[in-house]
Motif scaffolding. Structure first.
Motif, short mmCIF file in Angstrom:
data_model
loop_
_atom_site.label_atom_id
_atom_site.label_comp_id
_atom_site.label_asym_id
_atom_site.label_seq_id
_atom_site.Cartn_x
_atom_site.Cartn_y
_atom_site.Cartn_z
N ALA A 107 0.81 -1.21 0.00
CA ALA A 107 0.00 0.00 0.00
C ALA A 107 0.85 1.26 0.00
CB ALA A 107 -0.93 -0.02 1.21
N ALA A 108 1.94 1.27 0.78
CA ALA A 108 2.80 2.45 0.83
C ALA A 108 3.44 2.73 -0.52
CB ALA A 108 3.88 2.26 1.90
N ASP A 109 3.84 1.65 -1.20
CA ASP A 109 4.45 1.79 -2.52
C ASP A 109 3.42 2.32 -3.52
OD1 ASP A 109 6.44 1.63 -4.45
OD2 ASP A 109 5.82 -0.39 -5.07
N ILE A 110 2.19 1.82 -3.43
CA ILE A 110 1.13 2.27 -4.33
C ILE A 110 0.90 3.78 -4.15
CG2 ILE A 110 -1.35 2.15 -4.82
CD1 ILE A 110 -1.24 -0.82 -4.15
N GLY A 111 0.79 4.22 -2.90
CA GLY A 111 0.55 5.64 -2.64
C GLY A 111 1.65 6.52 -3.19
N ALA A 112 2.90 6.12 -3.01
CA ALA A 112 4.03 6.92 -3.48
C ALA A 112 4.06 6.99 -5.01
CB ALA A 112 5.34 6.34 -2.94
N ARG A 113 3.82 5.86 -5.66
CA ARG A 113 3.87 5.83 -7.12
C ARG A 113 2.70 6.58 -7.74
NH1 ARG A 113 5.52 -0.31 -8.62
NH2 ARG A 113 5.02 0.43 -10.73
N VAL A 114 1.53 6.48 -7.12
CA VAL A 114 0.38 7.23 -7.61
C VAL A 114 0.64 8.72 -7.51
CG1 VAL A 114 -2.02 7.85 -7.09
CG2 VAL A 114 -1.35 5.44 -7.18
N ALA A 115 1.18 9.16 -6.39
CA ALA A 115 1.47 10.58 -6.21
C ALA A 115 2.51 11.06 -7.22
CB ALA A 115 1.96 10.83 -4.78
N ALA A 116 3.52 10.24 -7.48
CA ALA A 116 4.59 10.63 -8.40
C ALA A 116 4.07 10.76 -9.83
CB ALA A 116 5.73 9.62 -8.34
N VAL A 117 3.30 9.78 -10.28
CA VAL A 117 2.81 9.82 -11.67
C VAL A 117 1.75 10.91 -11.82
CG1 VAL A 117 0.92 8.14 -11.50
CG2 VAL A 117 2.18 8.38 -13.64
N ALA A 118 0.99 11.18 -10.78
CA ALA A 118 0.01 12.26 -10.84
C ALA A 118 0.70 13.61 -11.00
CB ALA A 118 -0.86 12.25 -9.59
N ARG A 119 1.83 13.80 -10.32
CA ARG A 119 2.60 15.04 -10.50
C ARG A 119 3.13 15.13 -11.92
NH1 ARG A 119 4.57 13.63 -5.36
NH2 ARG A 119 6.45 12.74 -6.29
N ASN A 120 3.58 14.00 -12.46
CA ASN A 120 4.14 13.99 -13.81
C ASN A 120 3.13 14.43 -14.86
OD1 ASN A 120 6.82 13.29 -13.37
ND2 ASN A 120 6.41 11.10 -13.36
N VAL A 121 1.87 14.03 -14.70
CA VAL A 121 0.86 14.36 -15.71
C VAL A 121 0.00 15.56 -15.30
CG1 VAL A 121 0.76 11.99 -16.54
CG2 VAL A 121 -0.85 12.73 -14.79
N GLY A 122 0.34 16.22 -14.20
CA GLY A 122 -0.31 17.46 -13.82
C GLY A 122 -1.68 17.34 -13.20
N ILE A 123 -1.92 16.26 -12.44
CA ILE A 123 -3.23 16.10 -11.79
C ILE A 123 -3.08 15.83 -10.30
CG2 ILE A 123 -4.49 15.38 -13.86
CD1 ILE A 123 -4.06 12.48 -12.94
N ALA A 124 -1.99 16.27 -9.71
CA ALA A 124 -1.74 15.99 -8.29
C ALA A 124 -2.83 16.58 -7.39
CB ALA A 124 -0.37 16.53 -7.88
N ASP A 125 -3.50 17.63 -7.84
CA ASP A 125 -4.53 18.26 -7.02
C ASP A 125 -5.92 17.68 -7.25
OD1 ASP A 125 -4.51 19.22 -9.61
OD2 ASP A 125 -5.34 21.17 -9.06
N LEU A 126 -6.00 16.62 -8.07
CA LEU A 126 -7.31 16.04 -8.40
C LEU A 126 -7.50 14.64 -7.84
CD1 LEU A 126 -7.43 17.02 -12.21
CD2 LEU A 126 -8.31 18.33 -10.26
N LEU A 127 -6.58 14.17 -7.01
CA LEU A 127 -6.59 12.76 -6.61
C LEU A 127 -7.84 12.35 -5.85
CD1 LEU A 127 -2.84 12.28 -5.60
CD2 LEU A 127 -3.98 11.54 -7.69
N SER A 128 -8.49 13.27 -5.19
CA SER A 128 -9.66 12.91 -4.40
C SER A 128 -10.97 13.04 -5.17
CB SER A 128 -9.73 13.76 -3.13
OG SER A 128 -9.86 15.14 -3.46
N ARG A 129 -10.90 13.53 -6.40
CA ARG A 129 -12.13 13.71 -7.18
C ARG A 129 -12.56 12.41 -7.86
NH1 ARG A 129 -11.76 19.49 -10.39
NH2 ARG A 129 -11.03 20.77 -8.64
N TYR A 130 -13.82 12.40 -8.31
CA TYR A 130 -14.34 11.29 -9.09
C TYR A 130 -14.39 11.69 -10.57
CZ TYR A 130 -15.65 8.90 -4.79
OH TYR A 130 -15.61 8.27 -3.57
N PRO A 131 -14.35 10.71 -11.48
CA PRO A 131 -14.30 11.03 -12.91
C PRO A 131 -15.40 11.98 -13.39
CG PRO A 131 -13.79 8.73 -12.59
CD PRO A 131 -14.19 9.27 -11.24
#
Length: 399
Positions: A107-131
């Protein structure tokens, strides 16, 4: 990074040849764009290269190993489709992390990788939203992040920006390329949009009716097309296709357009090379020309004007004859496609070619032209692209 190679790749669905004897090599870390009109076999080729489809004949290899011999989970492929296919009941973070949870990653690895790739594609501020609360461009970024979070060796994108509005599409083009470069991932991008192809690709592979027309860097494919289809398909604004006849006389050469002729400069080695095609009927391709004096000129009447802000685009009727039919409703049969692989007749998919006898002219602002004005259009030898009746390039550069 993975090198991908196709040899003699063919896929037939009943009596439809979707991909016809394609040979293609994609270098490790390369960004290759497969370009062509709707229905030309681009998506089928992508699925064959990924091993999702079994070819009728031919082979695909990853680093020299046949893809059919590699277990799907070991191919290390990530795919982004035209439709986002996001899980509506999951948040952005949960959508992105879904592939990792499927492999039981910590789980810790998942959280870190999700945060990293979200920053890369410019959606780090949208992680809590729904589609449902995201725009089209944001949803496509989520789909890209979900594909990339696995850190794949091969990244496949099938018309990923077709459902994105124009403003977001322009921004995403640069982001996709930068991301692929940063991750050093072998990328195959399928599109019908020549702007995407020209601005994103290391190399372009142009496909028509399942037949690979030309492969090369964007600047080479645009400036030095091998076939009539490539010359007509690549060109903004649209390309002019005119019927012409070559006549060598008195040491010179003229191109007879019917209503007027282009007299090629005598003494130029290129003119001498073209004289070898005396009496042949050819297709003259002219991309949009600047308004300036050149070696030759054609005269015509302005029949339409488009104001592009920084320049005007004048449609000039020079009385030429169209080289190909633009309204043929049915694609050639497989037998025809095999005997004339360049697919010159019918040219039903050259839908963006201009009407009869028009040449497109770029006119800088503040110069003004009006419908009905007569205009001399300068044409240089380097502007001439000539093709034979089978759609193959006639090269007359000096040896």
């Amino acid at each position: 990074m993975v090198a991908i190679a196709a040899r003699g790749l063919t896929k037939i669905f009943d009596d439809v040849v979707a991909v016809d004897d394609v040979d293609l090599e994609i270098k490790p870390g390369e960004f290759l764009v497969v370009l062509g009109p709707t229905g030309c076999g681009k998506s089928t080729l992508l699925r064959l290269l990924a091993g999702f489809e079994e070819p009728t004949s031919g082979t695909v290899t990853f680093d020299g190993v046949p893809v059919a011999e590699i277990e799907p989970r070991e191919r290390d492929i990530a795919v982004v489709f035209q439709n986002y296919a996001l899980y509506p009941h999951l948040t952005v973070a949960q959508n992105i992390g879904f592939p990792l949870r499927a492999t039981a990653a910590p789980a810790a690895d998942i959280g870190a990788r999700v945060a990293a790739v979200a920053r890369n594609v410019g959606i780090a501020d949208l992680l809590s939203r729904y589609p449902e609360h995201l725009s089209g461009g944001q949803r496509q970024r989520v789909a890209m992040a979900r594909a990339l979070v696995r850190q794949p060796a091969v990244f496949l994108l099938d018309e990923p920006l077709s459902n994105v509005d124009a403003g977001a599409r322009a921004a995403l083009r640069g982001e996709i390329v930068a991301l692929a470069r940063r991750l050093a991932v072998t990328t195959i991008y399928v599109t019908h949009d020549q702007t995407e192809a020209m601005s994103m690709a290391d190399r372009i592979a142009v496909l028509r009716l399942g037949v690979l027309q030309q492969v090369g860097p964007p600047v080479d494919v645009y400036a030095d097309p091998d076939t009539l289809f490539v010359a007509a398909f690549l060109g903004m604004p649209r390309t002019s296709l005119l019927e012409a006849a070559v006549y060598a006389q008195d040491g010179g050469v003229v191109l007879d357009l019917g209503s007027q002729v282009l007299e090629l400069p005598p003494g130029d080695p290129r003119t001498a090379r073209l004289a070898e095609h005396h009496t042949e009927r050819v297709t003259l391709v002219l991309r949009a020309l600047p308004l300036q004096e050149r070696d030759m000129s054609v005269r015509g009447t302005v029949c339409a004007v488009e104001n592009l802000g920084h320049e005007l685009l004048a449609h000039v009727d020079v009385g030429g004859v169209p080289s190909v039919r633009l309204d043929a409703p049915v694609a050639p049969s497989r037998a025809v496609a095999q005997s004339t692989p360049y697919g010159f007749y019918p040219a039903y998919d050259l839908v963006d070619a201009p009407p009869t006898g028009e040449v497109m002219v770029r006119i800088p602002v503040p110069v003004q032209v009006r419908i009905g004005d007569d205009l001399d259009v300068g044409v240089g030898l380097t502007d001439l692209l000539l093709f034979d009746r089978a759609g193959r390039r006639i090269r007359f550069d000096p040896v």
